[in-house]
Every structure is written in structure tokens, then in C-alpha cells.
Design a protein around this motif. Structure first.
Motif, PDB file in Angstrom:
ATOM      1  N   VAL A 241       0.813  -1.108  -0.204  1.00 43.25           N
ATOM      2  CA  VAL A 241      -0.542   0.079   0.014  1.00 43.25           C
ATOM      3  C   VAL A 241       0.620   1.366   0.173  1.00 43.25           C
ATOM      4  CG1 VAL A 241      -2.050  -1.275   1.338  1.00 43.25           C
ATOM      5  CG2 VAL A 241      -0.598  -0.279   1.904  1.00 43.25           C
ATOM      6  N   LEU A 242       2.299   1.283   0.408  1.00 44.65           N
ATOM      7  CA  LEU A 242       3.210   2.008   0.176  1.00 44.65           C
ATOM      8  C   LEU A 242       4.326   2.216  -0.210  1.00 44.65           C
ATOM      9  CD1 LEU A 242       3.956   5.376   1.293  1.00 44.65           C
ATOM     10  CD2 LEU A 242       4.293   4.491   3.142  1.00 44.65           C
ATOM     11  N   SER A 243       5.149   2.513  -1.269  1.00 43.10           N
ATOM     12  CA  SER A 243       6.340   2.043  -1.313  1.00 43.10           C
ATOM     13  C   SER A 243       7.052   3.327  -1.700  1.00 43.10           C
ATOM     14  CB  SER A 243       6.446   1.615  -3.357  1.00 43.10           C
ATOM     15  OG  SER A 243       7.525   1.503  -3.446  1.00 43.10           O
ATOM     16  N   GLN A 244       7.507   4.226  -0.649  1.00 41.17           N
ATOM     17  CA  GLN A 244       8.826   5.189  -0.321  1.00 41.17           C
ATOM     18  C   GLN A 244      10.037   5.162  -0.417  1.00 41.17           C
ATOM     19  OE1 GLN A 244       6.609   7.860  -0.442  1.00 41.17           O
ATOM     20  NE2 GLN A 244       8.211   9.579  -0.176  1.00 41.17           N
ATOM     21  N   VAL A 245      10.826   6.224  -1.044  1.00 40.35           N
ATOM     22  CA  VAL A 245      11.867   6.118  -0.604  1.00 40.35           C
ATOM     23  C   VAL A 245      12.151   7.322   0.256  1.00 40.35           C
ATOM     24  CG1 VAL A 245      13.991   6.795  -1.002  1.00 40.35           C
ATOM     25  CG2 VAL A 245      12.866   5.024  -2.925  1.00 40.35           C
ATOM     26  N   VAL A 246      12.585   6.850   1.166  1.00 38.92           N
ATOM     27  CA  VAL A 246      12.911   7.897   2.574  1.00 38.92           C
ATOM     28  C   VAL A 246      14.373   8.038   2.983  1.00 38.92           C
ATOM     29  CG1 VAL A 246      12.650   7.894   4.754  1.00 38.92           C
ATOM     30  CG2 VAL A 246      11.379   6.514   4.443  1.00 38.92           C
ATOM     31  N   THR A 247      15.006   9.507   3.019  1.00 32.28           N
ATOM     32  CA  THR A 247      15.840   9.928   3.138  1.00 32.28           C
ATOM     33  C   THR A 247      16.664  11.018   4.907  1.00 32.28           C
ATOM     34  OG1 THR A 247      16.424  10.019   0.865  1.00 32.28           O
ATOM     35  CG2 THR A 247      18.011  11.599   2.038  1.00 32.28           C
ATOM     36  N   PHE A 248      17.559  10.363   5.118  1.00 36.51           N
ATOM     37  CA  PHE A 248      17.964  10.431   6.239  1.00 36.51           C
ATOM     38  C   PHE A 248      19.873  11.515   6.179  1.00 36.51           C
ATOM     39  CE2 PHE A 248      15.060   7.971   8.599  1.00 36.51           C
ATOM     40  CZ  PHE A 248      14.339   8.697   8.726  1.00 36.51           C
ATOM     41  N   THR A 249      19.352  12.752   6.599  1.00 35.43           N
ATOM     42  CA  THR A 249      20.997  13.336   7.143  1.00 35.43           C
ATOM     43  C   THR A 249      21.222  12.615   8.282  1.00 35.43           C
ATOM     44  OG1 THR A 249      19.709  14.777   8.068  1.00 35.43           O
ATOM     45  CG2 THR A 249      20.184  15.740   5.392  1.00 35.43           C
ATOM     46  N   GLY A 250      22.575  13.145   9.094  1.00 32.37           N
ATOM     47  CA  GLY A 250      23.006  12.721   9.613  1.00 32.37           C
ATOM     48  C   GLY A 250      22.659  12.773  11.193  1.00 32.37           C
ATOM     49  N   THR A 251      21.373  14.413  11.309  1.00 37.37           N
ATOM     50  CA  THR A 251      20.618  14.166  12.566  1.00 37.37           C
ATOM     51  C   THR A 251      20.121  13.298  12.675  1.00 37.37           C
ATOM     52  OG1 THR A 251      19.013  15.909  11.656  1.00 37.37           O
ATOM     53  CG2 THR A 251      21.249  16.934  12.402  1.00 37.37           C
ATOM     54  N   ARG A 252      19.765  13.138  14.184  1.00 39.39           N
ATOM     55  CA  ARG A 252      18.652  12.461  14.366  1.00 39.39           C
ATOM     56  C   ARG A 252      16.880  12.574  14.305  1.00 39.39           C
ATOM     57  NH1 ARG A 252      19.445   9.106  20.245  1.00 39.39           N
ATOM     58  NH2 ARG A 252      21.221   8.726  19.199  1.00 39.39           N
ATOM     59  N   GLN A 253      15.951  12.711  13.677  1.00 38.03           N
ATOM     60  CA  GLN A 253      14.367  12.471  13.005  1.00 38.03           C
ATOM     61  C   GLN A 253      13.579  11.142  13.052  1.00 38.03           C
ATOM     62  OE1 GLN A 253      15.642  13.506   9.042  1.00 38.03           O
ATOM     63  NE2 GLN A 253      16.605  14.969   9.022  1.00 38.03           N
ATOM     64  N   VAL A 254      12.113  11.865  12.651  1.00 38.69           N
ATOM     65  CA  VAL A 254      11.240  10.844  12.652  1.00 38.69           C
ATOM     66  C   VAL A 254      10.754  11.020  11.555  1.00 38.69           C
ATOM     67  CG1 VAL A 254      10.031   9.249  13.707  1.00 38.69           C
ATOM     68  CG2 VAL A 254      11.676   9.666  14.936  1.00 38.69           C
ATOM     69  N   GLN A 255       9.918  10.598  10.142  1.00 35.28           N
ATOM     70  CA  GLN A 255       9.495  11.036   9.684  1.00 35.28           C
ATOM     71  C   GLN A 255       8.260  10.086   9.328  1.00 35.28           C
ATOM     72  OE1 GLN A 255      10.987  11.085   5.620  1.00 35.28           O
ATOM     73  NE2 GLN A 255      13.052  11.330   6.714  1.00 35.28           N
TER      74      GLN A 255
END
Length: 106
Positions: A26-40
Motif C-alpha cells: 500500500v506504500l512504497s516510498q524512498v526515505v532519506t535521512f541526513t546525519g541528525t536524528r529524525q523521525v518521519q
């Protein structure tokens, strides 16, 4: 039968009906993070821990010091973090891109 689909084989026997186990992405998504802690957070209406599962898959080569993203399935949402939120000793933060797949099952 209130709703559903039935598929018969070439010999006329029922192969798939509304009571069969099925799985759908139901979802196919590229997730990208930089070096800082994050939640998407991503919206997945109708999905939750009781009827869906989420995974992240590395894109490209996986290096010696690369870290896996963490996923958490909630009611109608999936969260992706770039660190292990429930591991107090963990100091590693992941960066880069991974593919998020949310699969709903029946």
C-alpha cells in the motif's frame, strides 16, 4: 458473499476467493535521512499493527558502518527513525536512503 473476488483455474476449480490470505503493498516510498536524528511519519489509512507490516530495505551497497532505519507501525501511520529509539545505549545515527514498504494483509 458480501464482497470479494473469486478466481478459478483452467480446470474449473476455485483457486482464490474472498476468504484467501492476500498481501498488498500500500506504500512504497524512498526515505532519506541526513546525519541528525529524525523521525518521519507517513500516512497509511486503514492500516495498523493488526493488519499491516512495514519494512525498510537498503538501496544500493550496504557499507560496513551503515545502520538500518527503524520502523514502527501505528494506527493509520508508519514512523521511520534513523536511530534505535528503544535502545538507551545506542548512540549511532543512520543516514542515507532506504525504501519503505508497507504491506497490508488479510
Amino acid at each position: 458473499m458480501p464482497y470479494g473476488m473469486r478466481i478459478w483455474g483452467p480446470d474449473g476449480t476455485l483457486q482464490l476467493d474472498e476468504n484467501s490470505f492476500t498481501l498488498r503493498v500500500v506504500l512504497s516510498q524512498v526515505v532519506t535521512f541526513t546525519g541528525t536524528r529524525q523521525v518521519q511519519t507517513f500516512s497509511v489509512p486503514g492500516c495498523g499493527p493488526d493488519n499491516a507490516s512495514a519494512v525498510v530495505i537498503p538501496i544500493g551497497n550496504y557499507g560496513e558502518y551503515d545502520r538500518q532505519f527503524e520502523v514502527a507501525m501505528g494506527a493509520g501511520v508508519v514512523e521511520v527513525a534513523n536511530w534505535m529509539r528503544n535502545w538507551g545505549s545506542g548512540t549511532y545515527t543512520a543516514s542515507g536512503s532506504m525504501r519503505l514498504l508497507v504491506m497490508r494483509f488479510r
